[in-house]
Design a protein around this motif. Structure first.
Motif, mmCIF file in Angstrom:
data_model
loop_
_atom_site.group_PDB
_atom_site.id
_atom_site.type_symbol
_atom_site.label_atom_id
_atom_site.label_comp_id
_atom_site.label_asym_id
_atom_site.label_seq_id
_atom_site.Cartn_x
_atom_site.Cartn_y
_atom_site.Cartn_z
ATOM 1 N N UNK A 117 0.829 -1.209 0.000
ATOM 2 C CA UNK A 117 0.000 0.000 0.000
ATOM 3 C C UNK A 117 0.863 1.259 0.000
ATOM 4 N N UNK A 118 2.092 1.164 0.525
ATOM 5 C CA UNK A 118 3.009 2.312 0.528
ATOM 6 C C UNK A 118 3.317 2.730 -0.903
ATOM 7 N N UNK A 119 3.551 1.755 -1.780
ATOM 8 C CA UNK A 119 3.830 2.056 -3.186
ATOM 9 C C UNK A 119 2.627 2.705 -3.863
ATOM 10 N N UNK A 120 1.431 2.193 -3.577
ATOM 11 C CA UNK A 120 0.224 2.757 -4.178
ATOM 12 C C UNK A 120 0.016 4.204 -3.709
ATOM 13 N N UNK A 121 0.215 4.442 -2.414
ATOM 14 C CA UNK A 121 0.064 5.804 -1.897
ATOM 15 C C UNK A 121 1.121 6.727 -2.511
ATOM 16 N N UNK A 122 2.344 6.230 -2.625
ATOM 17 C CA UNK A 122 3.413 7.030 -3.221
ATOM 18 C C UNK A 122 3.037 7.444 -4.642
ATOM 19 N N UNK A 123 2.510 6.514 -5.414
ATOM 20 C CA UNK A 123 2.108 6.829 -6.785
ATOM 21 C C UNK A 123 0.990 7.872 -6.806
ATOM 22 N N UNK A 124 0.024 7.754 -5.894
ATOM 23 C CA UNK A 124 -1.053 8.741 -5.817
ATOM 24 C C UNK A 124 -0.498 10.131 -5.493
ATOM 25 N N UNK A 125 0.491 10.179 -4.597
ATOM 26 C CA UNK A 125 1.102 11.466 -4.255
ATOM 27 C C UNK A 125 1.832 12.071 -5.458
#
Length: 189
Positions: A117-125
């Motif tokens: 989920x950290x990677x997904x959040x990073x991409x959203x940011x």
């Protein structure tokens, strides 16, 4: 630097950071993403979680600053300028500055339990930052508008804050790339 060139260069850097995360980090299994090169060093996911924590603060502050009406000025926008605090903040975070910096306790993800989920959040940011950079083309980048995260009475100019966020991301994505390179070397042995 002229504001349009400045913002275009920052957007290009964000696109590169995003592409690096997709190509180099997303394919790795969770065990490798969480592996630290040393007990006190960050894993790949810890590097990205650190950036997520900063993004949660700075993206909200930048959104608020960009929503404020721009003062009407005659003629073209002024070159992007720097205050002492802004110049120092950006220079400290540039990836070329090899000096280690100490992070605030609440921004330090060391020992956090992290997953994909950290990677997904990073991409959203990254997607949100690209939107903010696009919106900034209509703003006065020299207006002091963004409170510094660790001491909110101090404010960065809008352009300084945008550049700080981008160079900070570049710095820690390069750190995550070094962690990944170390993992490869370890796996090759």
């Amino acid at each position: 630097m002229n504001p349009d060139s400045f913002l275009t260069a920052l957007a290009r850097a964000v696109a590169e950071v995003r592409a690096t995360a997709h190509a180099e980090f997303a394919p790795l299994p969770p065990a490798l993403l969480n592996q630290r090169p040393a007990p006190a060093s960050w894993s790949i996911l810890e590097c990205l979680e650190h950036l997520n924590r900063y993004s949660r603060y700075y993206h909200a502050a930048l959104t608020k600053a960009l929503a404020a009406p721009r003062a009407t000025t005659a003629g073209p926008l002024a070159e992007v300028g720097y205050s002492w605090l802004g110049r120092k903040s950006v220079e400290l975070m540039r990836p070329a500055n090899a000096k280690k910096q100490t992070t605030l306790k609440h921004m330090n993800p060391l020992g956090s339990r992290l997953g994909p989920a950290v990677l997904a959040e990073f991409d959203q940011h990254q997607a949100r930052l690209l939107e903010l950079l696009a919106a900034a083309h209509r703003a006065d980048l020299n207006r002091k508008a963004v409170p510094v995260e660790f001491f909110r009475l101090l404010k960065l100019r809008l352009g300084e804050a945008l550049e700080f966020v981008v160079v900070h991301q570049q710095r820690h994505v390069q750190q995550a790339q070094r962690v990944r390179a170390g993992l490869r070397a370890e796996l090759a042995c």
